[in-house]
Write an enzyme that holds these catalytic residues in place. Structure first.
Site, short mmCIF file in Angstrom:
data_model
loop_
_atom_site.label_atom_id
_atom_site.label_comp_id
_atom_site.label_asym_id
_atom_site.label_seq_id
_atom_site.Cartn_x
_atom_site.Cartn_y
_atom_site.Cartn_z
N GLU A 72 0.81 -1.23 0.00
CA GLU A 72 0.00 0.00 0.00
C GLU A 72 0.84 1.27 0.00
O GLU A 72 0.51 2.24 -0.69
CB GLU A 72 -0.97 0.00 1.19
CG GLU A 72 -2.18 -0.90 1.01
CD GLU A 72 -1.92 -2.36 1.35
OE1 GLU A 72 -0.74 -2.75 1.54
OE2 GLU A 72 -2.88 -3.13 1.39
N1 COA Z 1 -6.36 -2.90 -9.22
C1 COA Z 1 -6.84 -2.70 -10.46
N2 COA Z 1 -6.33 -3.31 -11.54
C2 COA Z 1 -5.31 -4.15 -11.35
C3 COA Z 1 -4.77 -4.40 -10.09
C4 COA Z 1 -5.34 -3.73 -8.98
N3 COA Z 1 -4.91 -3.93 -7.73
N4 COA Z 1 -3.76 -5.28 -10.24
C5 COA Z 1 -3.68 -5.57 -11.53
N5 COA Z 1 -4.62 -4.88 -12.23
C6 COA Z 1 -4.86 -4.90 -13.67
C7 COA Z 1 -3.75 -4.19 -14.43
O1 COA Z 1 -3.97 -2.81 -14.45
C8 COA Z 1 -3.87 -4.85 -15.79
O2 COA Z 1 -4.90 -4.24 -16.50
P1 COA Z 1 -4.78 -4.05 -18.12
O3 COA Z 1 -4.78 -5.44 -18.67
O4 COA Z 1 -6.02 -3.29 -18.45
O5 COA Z 1 -3.51 -3.32 -18.35
C9 COA Z 1 -4.28 -6.28 -15.45
O6 COA Z 1 -4.81 -6.23 -14.14
C10 COA Z 1 -3.15 -7.26 -15.44
O7 COA Z 1 -2.12 -6.73 -14.62
P2 COA Z 1 -0.58 -6.80 -15.04
O8 COA Z 1 0.16 -5.89 -14.13
O9 COA Z 1 -0.42 -6.60 -16.50
O10 COA Z 1 -0.31 -8.34 -14.71
P3 COA Z 1 0.99 -9.08 -14.20
O11 COA Z 1 0.62 -10.52 -14.10
O12 COA Z 1 2.17 -8.68 -14.99
O13 COA Z 1 1.23 -8.49 -12.70
C11 COA Z 1 0.60 -7.90 -10.44
C12 COA Z 1 0.32 -8.79 -11.68
C13 COA Z 1 -0.46 -8.30 -9.42
C14 COA Z 1 2.01 -8.17 -9.89
C15 COA Z 1 0.50 -6.38 -10.81
O14 COA Z 1 -0.67 -6.18 -11.55
C16 COA Z 1 0.47 -5.45 -9.60
O15 COA Z 1 1.50 -5.13 -9.02
N6 COA Z 1 -0.76 -5.00 -9.22
C17 COA Z 1 -0.94 -4.07 -8.09
C18 COA Z 1 -0.89 -4.85 -6.80
C19 COA Z 1 -0.97 -3.95 -5.58
O16 COA Z 1 -0.09 -3.18 -5.28
N7 COA Z 1 -2.09 -4.10 -4.85
C20 COA Z 1 -2.32 -3.34 -3.64
C21 COA Z 1 -3.63 -2.64 -3.77
S1 COA Z 1 -3.97 -1.66 -2.36
#
Ligand code: COA
Length: 261
Positions: free
Chosen positions: A137
Site C-alpha cells: 500500500e
Molecule cells: N487494481 C486494479 N487493476 C489491477 C490491479 C489492482 N490492484 N492489479 C492488476 N490490475 C490490472 C492491471 O492494471 C492490468 O490491466 P490491463 O490489462 O487493463 O492493463 C491487469 O490487471 C493485469 O495486470 P498486469 O500488471 O499486466 O499483470 P501481471 O501478471 O504482470 O502483474 C501484479 C500482476 C499483481 C504483480 C501487478 O498487476 C500489480 O503489481 N498490481 C498491483 C498490486 C498492488 O499493489 N495491490 C495493492 C492494492 S492496495
C-alpha cells in the site's frame, strides 16, 4: 445456489470452493467482490452441509488486492460514503475470519495488499514457494488499514512494522517463515497440500472444529488467570456433547467416529 458475478462458488461434497473470478485484473476486488464474498461466507457459515471452505483465485494470481480504479472512485465520494465502503470491506474480512467453518486458502502467483490480507484472515493458508506477497500500500501512497488487524494478529507487530513501512514484496517461503502461511510448497504439490489439510479438518468433529475457532477468539485476549473460568467451563460443556461422546466411544471402541448421522 446463489449466482455471483465476480466469484465462483461450488460445493464438492462437504467442501465449499470459493474462487475469486476476475482473472483479467488478477482478482483485484471492488465493491461487488466485497459484497459477494461477504454473502458467500455468511452462507457458508449457516449451511449445515458445508464442513470446510477453500478460498482460491482463478487465473495467474490469487489476488492483486483492492481494485485501484474502485479505490480511486471511492476516494471521490462524500466522506461518509467513502468510509462506509471501507467499513463494508472490513466486515467482509471479518466474515472470513469469523466464518463458523474452517477456511483454507490456496495461494499462487501474487497475493498483494488485500491479497495478503485475505491470506491473514483465513485459518490455514498454503502457497507456492515462489508466489509473492506484500503490504504494498505505501508504494501507492496509502496504508494497509482495513487489513492491519488481521495481518498483525497473524504475523505480530514487529514483522508488521517492517512490512507495512517498506511495502516490500516477499516470497512464499518467507511467508511460511513469518507464519503468514502454514506451508509454502512447489506448485505441483500445492493442491495435494490443500487436500491434506481439508482431509485433516474433515476427520475432526465438526462442532469441535467450530468450537476451537471460538475458543481461540475468546481466550486470545485473556490473561492466564482470567482464562481459567472460561476454559474450564468450555471443556466441561464440550465433553458432555453428543459429538464428544461419539469421539470418546469411537476411540475406546477402536473404530472411526461417525460424525454425521
Ligand atoms: N487494481 C486494479 N487493476 C489491477 C490491479 C489492482 N490492484 N492489479 C492488476 N490490475 C490490472 C492491471 O492494471 C492490468 O490491466 P490491463 O490489462 O487493463 O492493463 C491487469 O490487471 C493485469 O495486470 P498486469 O500488471 O499486466 O499483470 P501481471 O501478471 O504482470 O502483474 C501484479 C500482476 C499483481 C504483480 C501487478 O498487476 C500489480 O503489481 N498490481 C498491483 C498490486 C498492488 O499493489 N495491490 C495493492 C492494492 S492496495
Amino acid at each position: 445456489m446463489h449466482r455471483y458475478q465476480t466469484i465462483e462458488v461450488a460445493a464438492q461434497g462437504p467442501v465449499l470452493h470459493i474462487r475469486l473470478n476476475r482473472p483479467e485484473v488478477r482478482n483485484a476486488f471492488n465493491g461487488t467482490v466485497v459484497s459477494e464474498l461477504q454473502q458467500a461466507f455468511a452462507a457458508a457459515s449457516t449451511e449445515a452441509s458445508v464442513r470446510v471452505v477453500v478460498l482460491s483465485g482463478n487465473g495467474k494470481s490469487f489476488s492483486a488486492g483492492a481494485d485501484l480504479a474502485w479505490m480511486q472512485e471511492q476516494a471521490e465520494l462524500p466522506k461518509e460514503r467513502n468510509q462506509e465502503g471501507a467499513e463494508r470491506m472490513a466486515r467482509m474480512f471479518l466474515s472470513i475470519a469469523r466464518c463458523s467453518k474452517p477456511v483454507v486458502a490456496r495461494i499462487h502467483g501474487h497475493a498483494l495488499g488485500g491479497g495478503t490480507g485475505l491470506t491473514a484472515a483465513v485459518d490455514l493458508a498454503f502457497c507456492t514457494e515462489d508466489c509473492l506477497f506484500g503490504l504494498t500500500e505505501v508504494k501507492l501512497g496509502i496504508v494497509p488499514a482495513v487489513i492491519s488487524p488481521f495481518v498483525m494478529q497473524k504475523i505480530g507487530v514487529g514483522r508488521a512494522r517492517a512490512l507495512f513501512l517498506t511495502g516490500e514484496r516477499f516470497s512464499g517461503a518467507e511467508a511460511q517463515r513469518i507464519g503468514l502461511v502454514q506451508r509454502a510448497v512447489p506448485e505441483a504439490e500445492l493442491d495435494g497440500q490443500v487436500q491434506k489439510a481439508v482431509d485433516e479438518l474433515l476427520s475432526a468433529g465438526p462442532a469441535a472444529v467450530a468450537s476451537s475457532k471460538e475458543l481461540i477468539r475468546a481466550v486470545g485476549s485473556l490473561s492466564l488467570e482470567d482464562a481459567i473460568p472460561v476454559t474450564s467451563k468450555w471443556i466441561a460443556e464440550l465433553r458432555a456433547t453428543p459429538e464428544a461422546r461419539e469421539g470418546f466411544s469411537a476411540f475406546l471402541g477402536k473404530r472411526k467416529p461417525n460424525w454425521i448421522g
